[in-house]
Design an enzyme around this catalytic site. Structure first.
Site, PDB file in Angstrom:
ATOM      1  N   ALA A 215       0.813  -1.209   0.000  1.00 46.61           N
ATOM      2  CA  ALA A 215       0.000   0.000   0.000  1.00 46.61           C
ATOM      3  C   ALA A 215       0.856   1.272   0.000  1.00 46.61           C
ATOM      4  O   ALA A 215       0.515   2.242  -0.687  1.00 46.61           O
ATOM      5  CB  ALA A 215      -0.928  -0.024   1.213  1.00 46.61           C
ATOM      6  N   GLU A 235      14.415  -3.897  -7.391  1.00 49.29           N
ATOM      7  CA  GLU A 235      14.396  -5.353  -7.464  1.00 49.29           C
ATOM      8  C   GLU A 235      13.053  -5.810  -8.041  1.00 49.29           C
ATOM      9  O   GLU A 235      12.944  -6.851  -8.643  1.00 49.29           O
ATOM     10  CB  GLU A 235      14.690  -5.990  -6.112  1.00 49.29           C
ATOM     11  CG  GLU A 235      13.739  -5.629  -5.022  1.00 49.29           C
ATOM     12  CD  GLU A 235      14.315  -5.932  -3.652  1.00 49.29           C
ATOM     13  OE1 GLU A 235      15.536  -5.855  -3.487  1.00 49.29           O
ATOM     14  OE2 GLU A 235      13.533  -6.236  -2.746  1.00 49.29           O
TER      15      GLU A 235
HETATM   16  N1  COA Z   1       5.488  -5.058  16.947  1.00 52.59           N
HETATM   17  C1  COA Z   1       4.635  -6.088  16.847  1.00 52.59           C
HETATM   18  N2  COA Z   1       4.055  -6.459  15.664  1.00 52.59           N
HETATM   19  C2  COA Z   1       4.395  -5.756  14.579  1.00 52.59           C
HETATM   20  C3  COA Z   1       5.299  -4.684  14.627  1.00 52.59           C
HETATM   21  C4  COA Z   1       5.850  -4.335  15.869  1.00 52.59           C
HETATM   22  N3  COA Z   1       6.724  -3.331  15.977  1.00 52.59           N
HETATM   23  N4  COA Z   1       5.416  -4.161  13.372  1.00 52.59           N
HETATM   24  C5  COA Z   1       4.631  -4.887  12.591  1.00 52.59           C
HETATM   25  N5  COA Z   1       4.010  -5.848  13.295  1.00 52.59           N
HETATM   26  C6  COA Z   1       3.059  -6.842  12.795  1.00 52.59           C
HETATM   27  C7  COA Z   1       1.874  -6.184  12.145  1.00 52.59           C
HETATM   28  O1  COA Z   1       0.821  -5.989  13.072  1.00 52.59           O
HETATM   29  C8  COA Z   1       1.498  -7.181  11.078  1.00 52.59           C
HETATM   30  O2  COA Z   1       0.820  -8.265  11.704  1.00 52.59           O
HETATM   31  P1  COA Z   1      -0.299  -9.104  10.923  1.00 52.59           P
HETATM   32  O3  COA Z   1       0.432  -9.833   9.845  1.00 52.59           O
HETATM   33  O4  COA Z   1      -0.850  -9.994  11.994  1.00 52.59           O
HETATM   34  O5  COA Z   1      -1.268  -8.091  10.417  1.00 52.59           O
HETATM   35  C9  COA Z   1       2.846  -7.725  10.624  1.00 52.59           C
HETATM   36  O6  COA Z   1       3.735  -7.529  11.720  1.00 52.59           O
HETATM   37  C10 COA Z   1       3.420  -7.037   9.397  1.00 52.59           C
HETATM   38  O7  COA Z   1       3.575  -5.676   9.647  1.00 52.59           O
HETATM   39  P2  COA Z   1       3.531  -4.580   8.486  1.00 52.59           P
HETATM   40  O8  COA Z   1       3.978  -3.315   9.080  1.00 52.59           O
HETATM   41  O9  COA Z   1       2.180  -4.605   7.816  1.00 52.59           O
HETATM   42  O10 COA Z   1       4.597  -5.164   7.492  1.00 52.59           O
HETATM   43  P3  COA Z   1       4.708  -4.985   5.916  1.00 52.59           P
HETATM   44  O11 COA Z   1       3.886  -5.998   5.234  1.00 52.59           O
HETATM   45  O12 COA Z   1       4.522  -3.557   5.547  1.00 52.59           O
HETATM   46  O13 COA Z   1       6.230  -5.399   5.691  1.00 52.59           O
HETATM   47  C11 COA Z   1       8.552  -5.469   6.233  1.00 52.59           C
HETATM   48  C12 COA Z   1       7.253  -4.682   6.319  1.00 52.59           C
HETATM   49  C13 COA Z   1       9.617  -4.678   6.924  1.00 52.59           C
HETATM   50  C14 COA Z   1       8.386  -6.824   6.913  1.00 52.59           C
HETATM   51  C15 COA Z   1       8.895  -5.709   4.738  1.00 52.59           C
HETATM   52  O14 COA Z   1       8.998  -4.485   4.094  1.00 52.59           O
HETATM   53  C16 COA Z   1      10.187  -6.487   4.590  1.00 52.59           C
HETATM   54  O15 COA Z   1      10.162  -7.696   4.595  1.00 52.59           O
HETATM   55  N6  COA Z   1      11.337  -5.789   4.461  1.00 52.59           N
HETATM   56  C17 COA Z   1      12.662  -6.404   4.395  1.00 52.59           C
HETATM   57  C18 COA Z   1      13.127  -6.640   3.001  1.00 52.59           C
HETATM   58  C19 COA Z   1      13.139  -5.406   2.160  1.00 52.59           C
HETATM   59  O16 COA Z   1      13.097  -4.301   2.633  1.00 52.59           O
HETATM   60  N7  COA Z   1      13.212  -5.594   0.862  1.00 52.59           N
HETATM   61  C20 COA Z   1      13.228  -4.516  -0.081  1.00 52.59           C
HETATM   62  C21 COA Z   1      11.864  -4.141  -0.615  1.00 52.59           C
HETATM   63  S1  COA Z   1      11.071  -5.446  -1.550  1.00 52.59           S
END
Ligand code: COA
Length: 437
Positions: A215, A235
């Protein structure tokens, strides 16, 4: 030109022996017919101790299930949602690695691939097929595997760049024309739009963009309609970029390398994205050793890399792959692109995230949770963006960082964060941050 002789998936996977390591192509071209046939062999106990690796697959991943303990061992380079529970429970495992080095693990023999499971489009008149949406580390597996099994699928787009391989590179052919995996696009919330607005303000005309799926990237892209001469070296990209290509905002004119082209290594989006890259000379699907290599990324000017985080502490350490000790995703390309953007002329590495989770937990905290994985160190971080604003931590002291980060935390936790900063930095720490950057 090599003649194709098709066999069934069941016949094809008979080449897998106990103790082998299989590499699977990723995401949209997850090789499900081969996975299903392999799993059936596992169920019949015909094979044991088969190692499976991939970046991440989509759809069911039965090979990671507890019932296959001792039969299949998943060692992924990124933990996708389909294997997260099994990885957290210890049935599957994860190899921490920069995305750009996934291919190196294969090419340099750290992981020896015996069998590669891939999907390709039907051959052209010159005997070439395309890996379509997954070049990433798959090309390295094709080059080094003892046996390459390819599903020929007319839904795999004929993408150019390193994606093009020869029929001679493939040993066994299976025909299957199932549609590619296309995730539903999440609706963009008001908070994500607000984050998108702040990030869009950081994107200059002529910038080269990197961003993931989801999003926030889509919110950012929806606000770039009046920009000029943007480029893509990422990527991956997804649906949000298409209207900008259509309107000419993304034209790659300002890029120093691959001028006029959009560069990526894997793709995930709707069928529109797959149709867009089909036979499209504007798109180069390249080896991850090219897309994610820091010094190549840095060659383009104004590289603007937009990534996300699970948790950030008051000094700017970014946890992006775990929630405490619970492994969540992977290192991925975050560091590759934050470094590349940092070294690019007028580049901007950006971490953008909501200030709190949907369950109301602050993503900014005094210290990271015990066991949290630091994907990007405090020295890697420049811009940090939440729905409450954007701050540039680069070149800032620890105390300044704390003040700046608190200023964009959720208001309900700011007082608690100030207290924690006061305890950490002592009585000299006064929370006064006027937003000047
Ligand atoms: N404490 C507890 N739970 C947390 C949390 C925190 N600080 N932050 C997030 N969560 C939980 C959320 O509630 C959500 O739970 P759900 O699945 O039950 O709904 C889950 O973790 C995912 O959180 P969200 O913030 O929605 O993650 P996202 O889908 O936006 O992904 C990353 C974020 C960081 C995981 C993702 O960008 C990633 O894998 N990055 C590493 C690799 C990367 O950056 N690659 C380059 C771009 S492709």
């Amino acid at each position: 030109m090599k003649q194709i002789k098709f066999v069934t998936a069941e016949e094809a996977v008979k080449v897998v022996k106990s103790g082998d390591r299989i590499h699977m192509s990723s995401v949209a071209v997850t090789p499900h017919p081969l996975i299903n046939a392999l799993v059936e062999r596992g169920r019949r106990k015909e094979i044991r101790n088969v190692h499976i690796q991939h970046i991440h697959t989509e759809g069911p991943a039965p090979y990671a299930d507890p019932e296959f303990e001792g039969i299949f061992q998943l060692e992924s380079f990124f933990v996708g949602s389909n294997v997260r529970q099994q990885t957290q429970a210890g049935f599957a495992d994860y190899i921490p690695v920069f995305l750009h080095e996934t291919q190196r693990l294969i090419r340099d023999g750290y992981v020896k691939v015996n069998v590669a499971f891939i999907q390709v489009c039907p051959p052209d008149k010159h005997g070439f097929v395309s890996l379509g949406t997954s070049v990433d580390a798959t090309l390295a597996a094709v080059e080094t595997a003892d046996v390459v099994i390819a599903i020929v699928n007319r839904n795999v787009p004929r993408a150019f760049g390193d994606a093009m391989i020869k029929l001679e590179d493939i040993d066994i052919f299976v025909e299957d024309h199932s549609p590619l995996y296309a995730p539903a696009m999440p609706p963009i919330s008001e908070i994500e739009y607000q984050i998108g607005r702040y990030v869009a303000e950081l994107v200059d005309d002529g910038a080269t963009l990197q961003m993931g799926i989801g999003a926030i990237p889509n919110a950012v892209l929806s606000m770039l309609g009046n920009h000029k001469n943007l480029g893509v070296h990422s990527e991956m990209f997804s649906d949000g970029i298409l209207p900008l290509v259509e309107s000419g905002v993304v034209n790659g004119k300002n890029k120093a390398i691959d001028k006029g082209k959009m560069v990526a290594t894997f793709l995930m989006g709707s069928k529109n994205v797959y149709d867009f890259i089909d036979d499209n000379p504007m798109v180069a699907m390249m080896d991850v050793k090219y897309t994610n290599r820091v010094n190549i990324i840095a060659k383009n000017p104004k590289v603007t890399a937009i990534n996300s985080a699970l948790q950030v502490d008051l000094t700017g350490q970014v946890c992006a792959d775990s929630i405490g000790i619970k492994h969540y995703s992977g290192v991925g390309g975050q560091i590759d692109f934050l470094r590349g953007a940092s070294l690019s002329e007028k580049g901007k590495p950006i971490i953008a995230m909501p200030s709190i989770t949907p369950k109301g937990i602050s993503k900014i905290s005094p210290i990271l949770m015990p066991g949290a994985g630091v994907v990007s160190t405090r020295a890697n971080i420049h811009w940090l963006v939440t729905e409450y604003g954007k701050v540039n931590l680069y070149g800032r002291t620890m105390q300044d960082r704390a003040k700046m980060i608190i200023s964009i935390a959720h208001p309900s936790v700011r007082e608690e964060l100030e207290k924690a900063a006061f305890e950490r930095f002592g009585p000299h720490f006064h929370f006064i941050w006027d937003g000047e950057q």
